[in-house]
Design an enzyme around this catalytic site. Sequence first.
Site, PDB file in Angstrom:
ATOM      1  N   SER A  87       0.640  -0.846  -0.329  1.00 27.92           N
ATOM      2  CA  SER A  87       0.112   0.187   0.093  1.00 27.92           C
ATOM      3  C   SER A  87       1.171   1.591  -0.325  1.00 27.92           C
ATOM      4  O   SER A  87       0.462   2.466   0.045  1.00 27.92           O
ATOM      5  CB  SER A  87      -0.965   0.008   1.692  1.00 27.92           C
ATOM      6  OG  SER A  87      -0.038   0.180   2.320  1.00 27.92           O
ATOM      7  N   THR A 197      -2.531   2.755   4.284  1.00 27.07           N
ATOM      8  CA  THR A 197      -1.616   4.456   4.300  1.00 27.07           C
ATOM      9  C   THR A 197      -0.569   4.101   5.242  1.00 27.07           C
ATOM     10  O   THR A 197      -0.948   3.569   6.287  1.00 27.07           O
ATOM     11  CB  THR A 197      -2.349   5.688   4.040  1.00 27.07           C
ATOM     12  OG1 THR A 197      -3.120   5.594   2.240  1.00 27.07           O
ATOM     13  CG2 THR A 197      -1.446   6.592   3.486  1.00 27.07           C
ATOM     14  N   THR A 215       1.504   6.602   0.580  1.00 25.27           N
ATOM     15  CA  THR A 215       0.699   5.939   0.514  1.00 25.27           C
ATOM     16  C   THR A 215       0.812   5.740  -1.447  1.00 25.27           C
ATOM     17  O   THR A 215       1.463   6.803  -2.015  1.00 25.27           O
ATOM     18  CB  THR A 215      -0.945   5.966   0.555  1.00 25.27           C
ATOM     19  OG1 THR A 215      -1.717   4.880  -0.182  1.00 25.27           O
ATOM     20  CG2 THR A 215      -1.272   7.389  -0.753  1.00 25.27           C
ATOM     21  N   ARG A 225      -5.660   9.474 -10.570  1.00 26.90           N
ATOM     22  CA  ARG A 225      -6.356   9.713  -9.488  1.00 26.90           C
ATOM     23  C   ARG A 225      -5.673  10.319  -8.481  1.00 26.90           C
ATOM     24  O   ARG A 225      -4.590   9.286  -7.662  1.00 26.90           O
ATOM     25  CB  ARG A 225      -7.752   8.725  -8.709  1.00 26.90           C
ATOM     26  CG  ARG A 225      -7.883   9.188  -7.561  1.00 26.90           C
ATOM     27  CD  ARG A 225      -7.753   8.496  -6.757  1.00 26.90           C
ATOM     28  NE  ARG A 225      -7.993   8.072  -5.486  1.00 26.90           N
ATOM     29  CZ  ARG A 225      -8.014   7.981  -4.023  1.00 26.90           C
ATOM     30  NH1 ARG A 225      -6.273   7.601  -4.162  1.00 26.90           N
ATOM     31  NH2 ARG A 225      -8.391   8.081  -3.349  1.00 26.90           N
ATOM     32  N   THR A 248      -6.275   7.535   7.240  1.00 22.59           N
ATOM     33  CA  THR A 248      -6.247   6.832   5.687  1.00 22.59           C
ATOM     34  C   THR A 248      -7.118   6.045   5.732  1.00 22.59           C
ATOM     35  O   THR A 248      -8.829   6.421   6.358  1.00 22.59           O
ATOM     36  CB  THR A 248      -5.545   5.533   7.037  1.00 22.59           C
ATOM     37  OG1 THR A 248      -5.447   4.372   5.666  1.00 22.59           O
ATOM     38  CG2 THR A 248      -6.413   4.910   7.656  1.00 22.59           C
ATOM     39  N   GLY A 249      -7.631   5.604   4.574  1.00 23.81           N
ATOM     40  CA  GLY A 249      -9.192   5.034   3.886  1.00 23.81           C
ATOM     41  C   GLY A 249      -9.526   5.659   2.730  1.00 23.81           C
ATOM     42  O   GLY A 249      -8.362   6.161   1.875  1.00 23.81           O
TER      43      GLY A 249
END
Length: 341
Positions: A87, A197, A215, A225, A248-249
């Site tokens: 990641s 991340t 990340t 993106r 994070t997420g």
Amino acid sequence: MSNRRRFVKFSLLSGAALLAGKNLFAKADKGDKKYNTIKDEPVVISTWDFGKVANAGAWDILKKGGRALDAVEAGVMIPEADPKNQSVGLGGRPDRDGRVTLDACIMDENYRCGSVAALEHVVHAISVARMVMEKTPHVMLVGDGATQFALANGFKKENLLTPKSEGEWKDWLKTSKYAPQKNIENVLPGGEFNHDTIGMVAMDKSGNLSGACTTSGMAYKMHGRVGDSPIIGAGLYVDNEIGAATSTGVGEEVIRIVGSHLVVELMRQGLEPEDACKRAVERIISRNPEMAKQVQVGFLALNKSGAYGAYALQKGFSYSVRSGKVEEVFQSKYFYEEPQK
Ligand code: ASP
């Protein structure tokens, strides 16, 4: 109360209660409230259990009285260089075109910040972000410009796509439509979230705060993106008077509420770190309830007094803490018991 009932209750009552300044979510909290504080000594906290190894790198600097900025950079460089961590950095999962593109940002105690987005071929995105901060008049470089800047300044050009990540991407291509689809990346068949991340915040011996976030972004994202992680205020924010936060997420949900800045501003209003993180999660739910049920977002915060805390939308977010007395991975509190279908 079931998640569904809890959610319906929220939908019906949120407007009135928000107007009344009440916290509707109190009953949704899992576990007992407990504030953790590291008093009068350096501390570093970072996202996920792999933050433990990253914290060790940061701690080597903090324990010798080093600067928090140096500590967070050195700390997150560890997962960046680890090909097994899919990641971040080397070995990160690629985008839909099979390209590994990295996002990172860094912020110090003087409100200085630097960032790169969609950086390719350079392992240590965080160090490029620091160089943007220290050697350019800008805050953010993206895409080819970021890569050119890094290579012109001595960073080595490398292939970041490992055979494992390449193989998984090819498998993904077989079964997945090549088109933007909401949430396709977010939940793997077993319910496991397909993203991570490293966000790290630290306080040094002088009481100064800094943070770093790096990340490879959402796996199989569209090329180009950019998520929250390199965006100052979204993926990371440091205010040396108040505290620091990182996230994070699913970055889109964090960007919409400028999450890390929101957490710091809530701490400025007097909230403890965990409560500030929880309010930010609640904000995501209130802004986009249908999406919030299906995705993961976690916030992590440290205030100027050494208190720290976290809160996530879903079960499963962990964070790692390191100081002279503590070396531990904690499970974050969360809102939803299970990912909602
Ligand atoms: N926040 C990152 C992004 O949206 C991904 C993650 O933390 O899993 O790119």
